[in-house]
Design a protein around this motif. Structure first.
Motif: not given
Length: 126
Positions: A37-44, A89-97
């Motif tokens: 997963m990728y995030f734009k900020t450390q906080e997120l 199933d895991l991909e769907q769960w991780f996408t949602k998270i």
């Protein structure tokens, strides 16, 4: 061997599993798959990491400085038999998270171990 499209559907997941199979990887053994997963900020990223840890997931978190702008990466390590339905199933769960924390799910992969035991010259002389 002819591809079984029920076991290896014609999409990214099915193609990767089929390639693993064709490369000699034993899909009947447990593998450690890595989901990213990728995030734009450390906080997120940290908020998502805490959420994943509360779900008892094994993770790593780091700043990818090789992309511009820099992104925070969470890798989730899951031990399982690499079966198509479980991966979807895991991909769907991780996408949602990831989306709950304004992140983006990026896919999965794993290190394959293919052992090709060759006899040494000494063993062939016997």
């Amino acid at each position: 061997m002819t591809r079984d499209f029920e076991k290896f559907p014609e999409d990214d997941n099915g193609n990767l599993l089929w390639q693993m199979h064709e490369d000699g990887d034993d899909l009947d053994e447990i593998h450690e798959l890595e989901f990213s997963m990728y995030f734009k900020t450390q906080e997120l990223a940290e908020k998502c990491a805490i959420s994943l840890l509360l779900e008892e997931q094994k993770i790593s978190l780091y700043l990818d400085e090789e992309v511009h702008p820099n992104e925070w990466v969470i890798t989730i390590y899951v031990n399982l038999f690499p079966e198509y339905e479980d991966i979807v199933d895991l991909e769907q769960w991780f996408t949602k998270i990831a989306e709950q924390f304004d992140g983006e799910y990026d896919g999965w992969g794993c290190t394959t171990y293919v052992f090709d035991i060759e006899e040494s010259d000494d063993q062939q002389l016997n």
